[in-house]
Design a protein around this motif. Structure first.
Motif, mmCIF file in Angstrom:
data_model
loop_
_atom_site.group_PDB
_atom_site.id
_atom_site.type_symbol
_atom_site.label_atom_id
_atom_site.label_comp_id
_atom_site.label_asym_id
_atom_site.label_seq_id
_atom_site.Cartn_x
_atom_site.Cartn_y
_atom_site.Cartn_z
ATOM 1 N N VAL A 98 -61.037 -53.649 -11.013
ATOM 2 C CA VAL A 98 -59.764 -54.182 -10.523
ATOM 3 C C VAL A 98 -59.494 -53.749 -9.083
ATOM 4 C CG1 VAL A 98 -57.267 -54.255 -10.845
ATOM 5 C CG2 VAL A 98 -58.765 -54.174 -12.826
ATOM 6 N N ASN A 99 -59.510 -52.476 -8.852
ATOM 7 C CA ASN A 99 -59.035 -51.939 -7.574
ATOM 8 C C ASN A 99 -60.159 -51.324 -6.767
ATOM 9 O OD1 ASN A 99 -59.274 -50.014 -9.598
ATOM 10 N ND2 ASN A 99 -57.914 -48.596 -8.531
ATOM 11 N N GLY A 100 -61.235 -52.084 -6.597
ATOM 12 C CA GLY A 100 -62.331 -51.594 -5.759
ATOM 13 C C GLY A 100 -61.883 -51.475 -4.309
ATOM 14 N N VAL A 101 -62.671 -50.745 -3.551
ATOM 15 C CA VAL A 101 -62.390 -50.596 -2.119
ATOM 16 C C VAL A 101 -62.246 -51.982 -1.488
ATOM 17 C CG1 VAL A 101 -63.393 -49.862 0.081
ATOM 18 C CG2 VAL A 101 -63.538 -48.371 -1.936
ATOM 19 N N GLY A 102 -61.193 -52.176 -0.717
ATOM 20 C CA GLY A 102 -60.975 -53.455 -0.062
ATOM 21 C C GLY A 102 -60.123 -54.416 -0.870
ATOM 22 N N SER A 103 -59.790 -54.050 -2.117
ATOM 23 C CA SER A 103 -58.918 -54.920 -2.915
ATOM 24 C C SER A 103 -57.486 -54.828 -2.393
ATOM 25 C CB SER A 103 -58.937 -54.501 -4.388
ATOM 26 O OG SER A 103 -60.211 -54.742 -4.941
ATOM 27 N N LEU A 104 -56.808 -55.970 -2.415
ATOM 28 C CA LEU A 104 -55.393 -55.983 -2.055
ATOM 29 C C LEU A 104 -54.580 -55.629 -3.282
ATOM 30 C CD1 LEU A 104 -55.171 -59.308 0.003
ATOM 31 C CD2 LEU A 104 -56.043 -57.066 0.688
ATOM 32 N N LYS A 105 -53.409 -55.036 -3.051
ATOM 33 C CA LYS A 105 -52.553 -54.740 -4.191
ATOM 34 C C LYS A 105 -51.094 -54.878 -3.795
ATOM 35 C CE LYS A 105 -53.488 -49.830 -3.339
ATOM 36 N NZ LYS A 105 -54.053 -48.602 -3.892
ATOM 37 N N THR A 106 -50.284 -55.168 -4.775
ATOM 38 C CA THR A 106 -48.842 -55.249 -4.543
ATOM 39 C C THR A 106 -48.225 -53.903 -4.896
ATOM 40 O OG1 THR A 106 -48.221 -55.858 -6.802
ATOM 41 C CG2 THR A 106 -48.882 -57.659 -5.329
ATOM 42 N N THR A 107 -47.042 -53.666 -4.404
ATOM 43 C CA THR A 107 -46.265 -52.529 -4.885
ATOM 44 C C THR A 107 -45.877 -52.830 -6.331
ATOM 45 O OG1 THR A 107 -45.423 -52.174 -2.674
ATOM 46 C CG2 THR A 107 -44.133 -51.224 -4.478
ATOM 47 N N THR A 108 -45.906 -51.813 -7.181
ATOM 48 C CA THR A 108 -45.499 -52.002 -8.577
ATOM 49 C C THR A 108 -43.981 -52.162 -8.631
ATOM 50 O OG1 THR A 108 -47.334 -50.638 -9.289
ATOM 51 C CG2 THR A 108 -45.555 -50.967 -10.873
ATOM 52 N N VAL A 109 -43.537 -53.178 -9.329
ATOM 53 C CA VAL A 109 -42.085 -53.375 -9.458
ATOM 54 C C VAL A 109 -41.698 -53.414 -10.925
ATOM 55 C CG1 VAL A 109 -41.740 -54.572 -7.269
ATOM 56 C CG2 VAL A 109 -42.371 -55.885 -9.288
ATOM 57 N N GLU A 110 -40.493 -52.927 -11.206
ATOM 58 C CA GLU A 110 -39.983 -53.009 -12.571
ATOM 59 C C GLU A 110 -39.291 -54.355 -12.728
ATOM 60 O OE1 GLU A 110 -38.268 -49.361 -14.375
ATOM 61 O OE2 GLU A 110 -36.603 -50.689 -14.905
ATOM 62 N N VAL A 111 -39.648 -55.068 -13.770
ATOM 63 C CA VAL A 111 -39.147 -56.432 -13.945
ATOM 64 C C VAL A 111 -38.624 -56.599 -15.367
ATOM 65 C CG1 VAL A 111 -39.819 -58.861 -14.076
ATOM 66 C CG2 VAL A 111 -40.765 -57.413 -12.278
ATOM 67 N N ASP A 112 -37.460 -57.223 -15.499
ATOM 68 C CA ASP A 112 -36.976 -57.627 -16.827
ATOM 69 C C ASP A 112 -37.447 -59.038 -17.100
ATOM 70 O OD1 ASP A 112 -35.539 -55.348 -17.630
ATOM 71 O OD2 ASP A 112 -33.895 -55.912 -16.276
ATOM 72 N N VAL A 113 -38.282 -59.180 -18.083
ATOM 73 C CA VAL A 113 -38.650 -60.532 -18.510
ATOM 74 C C VAL A 113 -37.563 -60.978 -19.471
ATOM 75 C CG1 VAL A 113 -40.342 -61.890 -19.800
ATOM 76 C CG2 VAL A 113 -41.117 -60.192 -18.133
ATOM 77 N N THR A 114 -36.911 -62.064 -19.092
ATOM 78 C CA THR A 114 -35.661 -62.420 -19.772
ATOM 79 C C THR A 114 -35.860 -63.269 -21.016
ATOM 80 O OG1 THR A 114 -35.487 -64.398 -18.412
ATOM 81 C CG2 THR A 114 -34.405 -62.386 -17.591
ATOM 82 N N GLY A 115 -36.975 -63.983 -21.080
ATOM 83 C CA GLY A 115 -37.137 -64.923 -22.181
ATOM 84 C C GLY A 115 -36.650 -66.319 -21.822
ATOM 85 N N SER A 116 -36.018 -66.453 -20.657
ATOM 86 C CA SER A 116 -35.693 -67.786 -20.141
ATOM 87 C C SER A 116 -36.666 -68.101 -19.016
ATOM 88 C CB SER A 116 -34.273 -67.810 -19.570
ATOM 89 O OG SER A 116 -33.376 -67.272 -20.498
ATOM 90 N N ASP A 117 -36.636 -69.341 -18.521
ATOM 91 C CA ASP A 117 -37.505 -69.676 -17.387
ATOM 92 C C ASP A 117 -37.257 -68.680 -16.259
ATOM 93 O OD1 ASP A 117 -38.276 -71.759 -18.911
ATOM 94 O OD2 ASP A 117 -37.500 -73.341 -17.597
#
Ligand SMILES: *[C@@H]1O[C@H](CO)[C@@H](O)[C@H](O)[C@H]1NC(C)=O
Ligand SMILES: *[C@@H]1O[C@H](CO)[C@@H](O)[C@H](O)[C@H]1NC(C)=O
Ligand SMILES: *[C@@H]1O[C@H](CO)[C@@H](O)[C@H](O)[C@H]1NC(C)=O
Length: 694
Positions: A144-163
């Motif tokens: 997943v995270n080999g040298v040169g891989s891009l990554k996002t900052t980890t964010v806490e997300v509520d998955v609501t169950g709606s769109d």
């Protein structure tokens, strides 16, 4: 029951309950100038439990995550990629998730969400084929995270169950690993700081660089014995080649991380136990290799159609170089191949393909030596790699409790589906995929010709047929006599041990191997030890470290020219050599893939057509697993409906009314396969003369 059936069942239940499926989508852009130009690559998106690092546990047997993969092409600094939905048919271009196929199945709740992008380089191989792969950078090719891989900052997300749409940005790049030793080029294979007894060597491989069209390196971690004097060329040492996965800066047998081994090795004294006296350590050089590859943390150290000439790079370039640097005895009797698991297969294959270079192998719980059982899959006879004919799921990982009760930790289906998140076309950097790249030939799409469909498990016997040159039992028995004469050459040189409770069922391939070679050579032709109730782990025959190293040392002195049982010259004759790269590529490279193809052909049996079947067509030749649809064309226009056909079938064109004038018939055949571009091939036109009334 397989996971796929479970998924279908849950989808069906949701449909019955009439619940509207909420659409969850994730849109990812980039920031912080992490992208300077467009890249191809694999996006992996992870929903991890609240408060956990998404990479804490991504293992198939234990991960609590929901993980999704999608390929991107020409993804540029101002582009975004959206992951939404997911299904089993669109894996090459769409979203595919594990353990839930679609993003819409993520249950409402709070998650830590992070995404990665592993960029692919486009490599043009020496045979002209172009492939997009991630080349590792001194990190052993993590998936997943080999040298040169891009990554996002980890964010806490509520998955609501709606769109819902979640927005992320790649804002950081995985930095290179530190390698403070003397560098001789790219980060590839790293290089580390020498210590008194552990030396790090890295060379640019001419052969690999020529094959891949870019600089490629192989490395070695060389452990020298106490008292080694580089200047005293008269004192020379046998070599143990300890085959293993990528092990960064570690030497053989855990040096310098294993305290007990390291102190004994450094002092040259094995402390006596149980009242026995101390004794000197065997005076050997022990070598581990670094050969991270664009498919795995190592290359399996053989010449293959997909990973390239690693067998030659290691054995013909790196080993002679090491022999020039260190005071080795460069003779087969003084060279032992040893290792477990992947290293078990590599050590066995290195001896079996090169009896002229090495003396013996001591291989423990090796990857399958005989594909009658590839782990627990009956590869030559099963129709499916995930389910047996009786409907039972084929297990992949097992454990036993002390009472001997078996517990299945993963099935072959689960493990393959999990791998598919991390890469399509055998590019996950994980186990089943690297076996495809080592044992298989190159497909027409440039990637490994997979032995089965990664989603359904349907086995393609013609693909499996190509694996036979890497089925070591098949290789030995088909070269038993004749030029290679392996029945004589390899007798008494192959040592294998495995436990009946091997966690990956590798004992099954060992038993198959033993039965095939012993059938020709007599019982004990190969020295195989099956250990009751032992799992995957430990050294050969579960021996204690020094006891084992002394066994290797004894093999060497026994087989030395002045020993009691010297290796016969014929046993190490150059004619015993196999796995020649030119043959591997001729059989499995781009030219072979093109030679497997052919266009459809229309044959007019009788020139004058009335009603009936006088025109027939063959579908051409296609790679195994390509599903075909045929369409007749009359004077360039579709005639009748397209119809599904099986490879190898002959189809007939039967006008329902007698044609009144001459016409041209063609057969158009469209082939579709996972990870292949859909392709339509059209036959040459055949002229049919209309029957003329008298
Ligand atoms: C996938 O394709 C197969 C074969 O065309 C089809 O039977 C199946 O319904 C498809 N599944 C999905 C989820 O689209
Ligand atoms: C192996 O395990 C089985 C089941 O627990 C037990 O019956 C048997 O005695 C064990 N054999 C050995 C050699 O430990
Ligand atoms: C097999 O190898 C072991 C060492 O691992 C040795 O003790 C044993 O004698 C060998 N068996 C035969 C039949 O050579």
């Amino acid at each position: 029951m397989g996971l796929t059936s479970y998924r279908l069942a849950s989808a069906a239940l949701a449909a019955l309950a009439g619940s509207a499926v909420a659409e969850l989508s994730v849109t990812i852009g980039s920031s912080n100038n992490v992208l300077t130009g467009p890249v191809d690559g694999r996006v992996v998106l992870i929903f991890a439990p609240k408060d956990t690092d998404p990479l804490d546990d991504i293992d198939v047997t234990s991960s609590p995550n929901k993980m999704y993969g999608k390929n991107v092409a020409a993804f540029g600094p101002s582009d975004t990629v959206t992951l939404a939905g997911g299904d089993v048919n669109g894996t090459a271009t769409g979203v595919y998730g594990w353990p839930l196929v679609s993003l819409d199945e993520v249950e409402p709740g709070t998650y830590n969400v992070q995404a990665f992008l592993s960029p692919y380089d486009t490599a043009t191989r020496a045979d002209g084929s172009q492939v997009r792969l991630k080349f590792p950078c001194g990190d052993g090719a993590p998936n997943v995270n080999g040298v040169g891989s891009l990554k996002t900052t980890t964010v806490e997300v509520d998955v609501t169950g709606s769109d819902q749409t979640i927005t992320l940005a790649f804002d950081d790049i995985e930095p290179p690993s530190t390698s403070s030793g003397s560098e001789i080029g790219s980060c590839y294979q790293g290089n580390y700081e020498d210590t008194e007894l552990l030396k790090f060597v890295k060379i640019r491989s001419e052969k690999l660089s020529a094959f891949w069209g870019r600089d490629m390196y192989v490395g070695a971690n060389v452990l020298l014995p106490k008292g080694y004097d580089a200047d005293d060329k008269s004192v020379r040492y046998p070599v143990i080649y300890a085959q293993d996965h990528w092990d960064a800066d570690s030497g053989a047998f855990g040096y310098p991380n294993s305290a007990a081994f390291t102190s004994a090795w450094d002092n040259g004294i094995i402390p006596g136990t149980n009242g026995n006296p101390d004794r000197p350590t065997p005076k050997l050089i022990m070598i581990k290799f670094r050969h991270e590859s664009p498919f795995y943390d190592d290359s399996y150290a053989v010449n293959t159609a997909n990973i390239g000439p690693y067998g030659d790079a290691i054995n013909e370039e790196l080993i002679p170089h090491l022999d020039s640097l260190f005071n080795t005895i460069a003779e087969p009797y003084a060279r032992i191949q040893e290792g477990g698991s992947t290293g078990g297969w590599v050590s066995a294959a290195s001896l079996i393909f090169r009896p002229d270079l090495f003396g013996a192998c001591f291989s423990y719980y090796p990857d399958s030596l005989d594909f009658h059982r590839h782990q627990d899959i009956q590869l030559y006879t099963n129709a499916n790699a995930y389910v047996n004919a009786d409907g039972s799921a084929i297990p992949s990982i097992q454990t036993h409790d002390s009472a001997g009760n078996q517990q299945i930790l993963a099935t072959v289906a689960q493990e393959n589906h999990w791998e598919l998140v991390f890469g399509t076309a055998s590019r996950s950097f994980l186990q089943w995929d690297v076996w495809n790249s080592v044992f298989g030939v190159q497909g027409l799409n440039g990637y490994p010709l997979e032995p089965w469909d990664k989603v359904t498990g349907e086995i393609y016997p013609e693909s499996v047929e190509y694996w036979k040159s890497f089925d070591l039992a098949n290789y030995i028995t088909t070269n038993w006599a004749g030029a290679k004469n392996l029945g004589e050459a390899l007798k008494d040189r192959i040592h294998i041990s495995v436990g009946t409770w091997d966690n990956y069922f590798l004992n099954e391939g060992v038993v198959e191997f033993q039965s095939r070679v012993d059938a020709l050579g007599g019982e004990g032709w190969a020295n195989v030890t099956i250990l009751a109730n032992r799992t995957h782990g430990g050294l050969y025959e579960r021996r204690e470290t020094w006891n084992y190293i002394e066994l290797l040392d004894k093999w060497i002195s026994d087989h030395a020219p002045d020993g009691p049982t010297p290796l016969a010259p014929a046993a190490t004759s150059p004619s015993t050599r196999g796995n020649v790269f030119a043959d591997v590529i001729a059989n499995g490279g781009r030219g072979a893939a093109l030679a497997r193809q052919a266009d459809p052909v229309v044959t007019v049996k009788q020139a004058k057509v009335k009603c009936g079947a006088s025109v027939s067509g063959t579908l051409g030749r296609w790679d195994p697993g390509v599903k075909l649809t045929a369409q007749w064309l009359v004077d360039g226009e579709p005639s009748g409906a397209a119809f599904a056909v099986a490879q190898g079938q002959t189809v007939r064109f039967a006008p329902t009314t007698a044609p009144t004038s001459d016409f041209e018939v063609q057969l158009a055949v469209t082939g579709v396969k996972r990870n292949y571009v859909d392709e339509t091939r059209v036959s040459e036109a055949a002229v049919v003369q209309a029957a003329r009334r008298r």
